[in-house]
Design an enzyme around this catalytic site. Structure first.
Site, short mmCIF file in Angstrom:
data_model
loop_
_atom_site.label_atom_id
_atom_site.label_comp_id
_atom_site.label_asym_id
_atom_site.label_seq_id
_atom_site.Cartn_x
_atom_site.Cartn_y
_atom_site.Cartn_z
N ASP A 29 8.84 -17.15 34.49
CA ASP A 29 8.90 -16.36 33.26
C ASP A 29 10.03 -16.88 32.37
O ASP A 29 11.13 -17.17 32.83
CB ASP A 29 9.10 -14.88 33.59
CG ASP A 29 8.77 -13.97 32.41
OD1 ASP A 29 7.80 -13.22 32.50
OD2 ASP A 29 9.51 -14.03 31.39
N HIS A 45 -9.67 -16.77 31.33
CA HIS A 45 -9.10 -15.70 30.52
C HIS A 45 -9.73 -14.36 30.88
O HIS A 45 -10.93 -14.16 30.70
CB HIS A 45 -9.30 -15.97 29.03
CG HIS A 45 -8.68 -14.90 28.17
ND1 HIS A 45 -7.36 -14.95 27.77
CD2 HIS A 45 -9.19 -13.75 27.68
CE1 HIS A 45 -7.08 -13.87 27.06
NE2 HIS A 45 -8.18 -13.12 26.98
N HIS A 97 -1.94 -11.07 34.17
CA HIS A 97 -0.86 -11.74 34.90
C HIS A 97 -0.16 -10.77 35.83
O HIS A 97 -0.04 -9.59 35.54
CB HIS A 97 0.15 -12.38 33.94
CG HIS A 97 0.71 -11.43 32.91
ND1 HIS A 97 0.04 -11.09 31.77
CD2 HIS A 97 1.89 -10.77 32.87
CE1 HIS A 97 0.78 -10.25 31.06
NE2 HIS A 97 1.91 -10.04 31.71
P1 AMP Z 1 3.98 -8.42 30.01
O1 AMP Z 1 5.06 -7.74 29.21
O2 AMP Z 1 3.64 -7.74 31.29
O3 AMP Z 1 2.75 -8.72 29.17
O4 AMP Z 1 4.58 -9.81 30.44
C1 AMP Z 1 4.54 -10.95 29.64
C2 AMP Z 1 5.59 -11.87 30.18
O5 AMP Z 1 5.33 -13.17 29.69
C3 AMP Z 1 7.00 -11.51 29.76
O6 AMP Z 1 7.79 -11.28 30.93
C4 AMP Z 1 7.47 -12.74 28.98
O7 AMP Z 1 8.82 -13.03 29.18
C5 AMP Z 1 6.56 -13.82 29.50
N1 AMP Z 1 6.30 -14.93 28.61
C6 AMP Z 1 5.91 -14.88 27.31
N2 AMP Z 1 5.77 -16.11 26.82
C7 AMP Z 1 6.07 -16.98 27.82
C8 AMP Z 1 6.10 -18.41 27.94
N3 AMP Z 1 5.79 -19.21 26.93
N4 AMP Z 1 6.46 -18.92 29.13
C9 AMP Z 1 6.77 -18.14 30.17
N5 AMP Z 1 6.75 -16.79 30.13
C10 AMP Z 1 6.40 -16.22 28.97
ZN ZN Z 2 -5.90 -16.34 27.94
#
Ligand code: AMP
Ligand code: ZN
Length: 111
Positions: A29, A45, A97
């Protein structure tokens, strides 16, 4: 499709890869909430847990088979798995995720 996790899967957006097979991708993350914070996603997706059904649940089963392998590979002895489903539950990326959170700073509280 304008989905950042689909773009990570196909290499359009760089990521720090932790694990990959034909169905699943895992990466660190970008904004870790604990010492180790890994995201595990299906390459296909699926917007959210609310769209898991009999046609794609084997993918989710596969993710949960992969998680112990990732834990072993990364030396995680304990961890928490989190899925946020829906914006009001904190889901910011609309591609299914699972968060794997680990590290000595992991609290006991779920919320
Ligand atoms: P959620 O809030 O459950 O949708 O989690 C989304 C997660 O994706 C968050 O913890 C973000 O920090 C992470 N995230 C967003 N963009 C990226 C990226 N480009 N690479 C890695 N993690 C990401
Ligand atoms: Zn997607």
């Amino acid at each position: 499709m304008d989905c950042i996790f689909c773009k990570i899967v196909n290499g359009e957006i760089p990521s720090s890869k932790v694990y990959e097979d034909d169905k699943v991708y895992a990466f660190n993350d970008i904004n870790p909430q604990s010492d180790r914070h890994i995201l595990v996603i299906p390459k296909e997706h699926i917007c959210c847990a609310n769209r898991i059904d009999e046609t794609n649940s084997s993918l989710v089963a596969h993710i949960f088979e992969v998680i112990p392998k990732i834990a072993a590979q990364e030396g995680l002895e304990f961890y928490r798995i989190i899925n946020n489903c829906g914006e009001k539950a904190g889901q910011t990326v609309m591609h299914l995720h699972f968060h794997i959170l680990s590290g000595e700073n992991l609290g006991e509280r779920l919320v």
